[in-house]
Design a protein around this motif. Structure first.
Motif, PDB file in Angstrom:
ATOM      1  N   MET A 158      50.277 -51.316   3.588  1.00 15.68           N
ATOM      2  CA  MET A 158      50.763 -50.084   4.229  1.00 15.68           C
ATOM      3  C   MET A 158      49.830 -48.910   3.922  1.00 15.68           C
ATOM      4  O   MET A 158      49.473 -48.129   4.803  1.00 15.68           O
ATOM      5  N   LEU A 159      49.414 -48.803   2.637  1.00 14.74           N
ATOM      6  CA  LEU A 159      48.558 -47.676   2.240  1.00 14.74           C
ATOM      7  C   LEU A 159      47.239 -47.664   3.008  1.00 14.74           C
ATOM      8  O   LEU A 159      46.719 -46.606   3.361  1.00 14.74           O
ATOM      9  N   ASP A 160      46.707 -48.879   3.282  1.00 15.51           N
ATOM     10  CA  ASP A 160      45.445 -48.973   4.030  1.00 15.51           C
ATOM     11  C   ASP A 160      45.594 -48.404   5.439  1.00 15.51           C
ATOM     12  O   ASP A 160      44.610 -48.054   6.080  1.00 15.51           O
ATOM     13  N   GLN A 161      46.831 -48.396   5.931  1.00 15.38           N
ATOM     14  CA  GLN A 161      47.050 -47.894   7.302  1.00 15.38           C
ATOM     15  C   GLN A 161      47.845 -46.586   7.282  1.00 15.38           C
ATOM     16  O   GLN A 161      48.641 -46.326   8.174  1.00 15.38           O
ATOM     17  N   THR A 162      47.652 -45.815   6.229  1.00  7.95           N
ATOM     18  CA  THR A 162      48.423 -44.567   6.115  1.00  7.95           C
ATOM     19  C   THR A 162      47.496 -43.365   6.058  1.00  7.95           C
ATOM     20  O   THR A 162      46.546 -43.330   5.278  1.00  7.95           O
ATOM     21  N   ASP A 163      47.810 -42.383   6.905  1.00 11.05           N
ATOM     22  CA  ASP A 163      47.014 -41.168   6.934  1.00 11.05           C
ATOM     23  C   ASP A 163      47.935 -39.987   6.596  1.00 11.05           C
ATOM     24  O   ASP A 163      48.981 -39.821   7.221  1.00 11.05           O
ATOM     25  N   ILE A 164      47.568 -39.234   5.568  1.00 15.03           N
ATOM     26  CA  ILE A 164      48.390 -38.080   5.170  1.00 15.03           C
ATOM     27  C   ILE A 164      47.528 -36.836   5.219  1.00 15.03           C
ATOM     28  O   ILE A 164      46.404 -36.824   4.697  1.00 15.03           O
ATOM     29  N   ASP A 165      48.048 -35.799   5.849  1.00 14.88           N
ATOM     30  CA  ASP A 165      47.269 -34.564   5.958  1.00 14.88           C
ATOM     31  C   ASP A 165      48.200 -33.355   6.007  1.00 14.88           C
ATOM     32  O   ASP A 165      49.394 -33.511   6.264  1.00 14.88           O
ATOM     33  N   PHE A 166      47.643 -32.175   5.770  1.00 12.78           N
ATOM     34  CA  PHE A 166      48.430 -30.948   5.880  1.00 12.78           C
ATOM     35  C   PHE A 166      47.884 -30.089   7.003  1.00 12.78           C
ATOM     36  O   PHE A 166      46.677 -30.081   7.269  1.00 12.78           O
ATOM     37  N   ASN A 167      48.792 -29.347   7.629  1.00 15.88           N
ATOM     38  CA  ASN A 167      48.366 -28.294   8.546  1.00 15.88           C
ATOM     39  C   ASN A 167      49.187 -27.078   8.134  1.00 15.88           C
ATOM     40  O   ASN A 167      50.399 -27.051   8.359  1.00 15.88           O
ATOM     41  N   GLY A 168      48.564 -26.128   7.474  1.00 12.66           N
ATOM     42  CA  GLY A 168      49.314 -25.041   6.846  1.00 12.66           C
ATOM     43  C   GLY A 168      50.216 -25.660   5.791  1.00 12.66           C
ATOM     44  O   GLY A 168      49.764 -26.489   5.000  1.00 12.66           O
ATOM     45  N   ASN A 169      51.504 -25.310   5.811  1.00 11.07           N
ATOM     46  CA  ASN A 169      52.415 -25.893   4.823  1.00 11.07           C
ATOM     47  C   ASN A 169      53.135 -27.134   5.360  1.00 11.07           C
ATOM     48  O   ASN A 169      54.029 -27.666   4.708  1.00 11.07           O
ATOM     49  N   ASP A 170      52.737 -27.590   6.545  1.00 11.28           N
ATOM     50  CA  ASP A 170      53.368 -28.792   7.109  1.00 11.28           C
ATOM     51  C   ASP A 170      52.594 -30.052   6.736  1.00 11.28           C
ATOM     52  O   ASP A 170      51.364 -30.045   6.711  1.00 11.28           O
ATOM     53  N   ILE A 171      53.360 -31.109   6.465  1.00 14.46           N
ATOM     54  CA  ILE A 171      52.712 -32.376   6.118  1.00 14.46           C
ATOM     55  C   ILE A 171      52.822 -33.358   7.288  1.00 14.46           C
ATOM     56  O   ILE A 171      53.862 -33.441   7.941  1.00 14.46           O
TER      57      ILE A 171
END
Ligand code: DC
Length: 216
Positions: A62-75
């Protein structure tokens, strides 16, 4: 040239980290990175995909296919904003469980260090001053009594329509404190060079000002 500096904020659940760090970020015009939200995002995805904390192979995949990012204070998780999905008691529990898994920490710590590259940031979590940004110029460790932290969380959950008793929330906090401080990997600890502030009886504005004064 503009001077780059990093502020690490650590402390247990409900000590006021994110509210305070957000305000300091705004006052100083720097970026805020909420690392707890990143563990919550992983926990949320595990719940959505029906993965338990013991299924390490599925978690790795799952981690290999997971993208996490922020835009301002939104995740954003895999391109979708999940800010309003991760502040539940269920996600908090899974976030705490997955934060003890080496592969999860490795991926998120790596990502956190990349996010803090070449810019001034204030980052909050449990292991920021001791591990993620151990070279941060400024380190803050926030605390508050267990009862006060439970009250803050209970009000937050109540506002979101979650119907839990104060006792349940306090028990959850005690359990999460135990998990966070006793796990083998990067447990919650005050960095030796951190400034400790007890937020039980002082206003958010006063804490923000104390931090800004300590920086200036
Ligand atoms: O701050 P929070 O309640 O949103 O954090 C969610 C969980 O993630 C919490 O149980 C501790 C864990 N966490 C961690 O292990 N390391 C961090 N740097 C941030 C959070």
């Amino acid at each position: 040239m503009k001077k780059i500096f990093k502020i690490a904020v650590d402390g247990p659940s409900g000590s006021g980290k994110s509210t305070i760090a957000k305000k300091v970020a705004k006052e100083l015009g720097i970026e805020y990175i909420d690392t707890g939200a990143m563990y919550r995002a992983v926990g949320y995805k595990m719940i959505c995909e029906g993965i338990s904390k013991d299924e390490i192979d599925r978690i790795k995949e799952m981690l290999d296919q997971t993208d996490i990012d922020f835009n301002g204070n939104d995740i954003y998780l895999d391109g979708v904003c999940i800010s309003d999905k991760i502040r539940t008691a269920e996600v908090a529990k899974m976030a705490s469980a997955c934060s003890a898994i080496a592969e999860v920490r490795e991926k998120l710590v790596d990502l956190q260090r990349k996010m803090a590259e070449e810019k001034s940031v204030i980052m909050d979590g449990r292991d920021i001053g001791t591990n993620v940004l151990s070279d941060a110029k400024y380190k803050i460790f926030l605390t508050a009594s267990t009862r006060e932290r439970a009250l803050r969380r209970w009000k937050e959950l109540k506002d979101k329509g979650e119907d839990l008793s104060l006792k349940q929330v306090e028990d959850d906090i005690i359990q999460r404190d135990f998990n966070d401080t006793t796990r083998k990997l990067n447990p919650l600890r005050k960095a030796q060079d951190a400034l400790e502030i007890d937020t039980t009886e002082i206003t958010i504005e006063d804490v923000v000002q104390t931090i800004i004064n300590s920086i200036e």
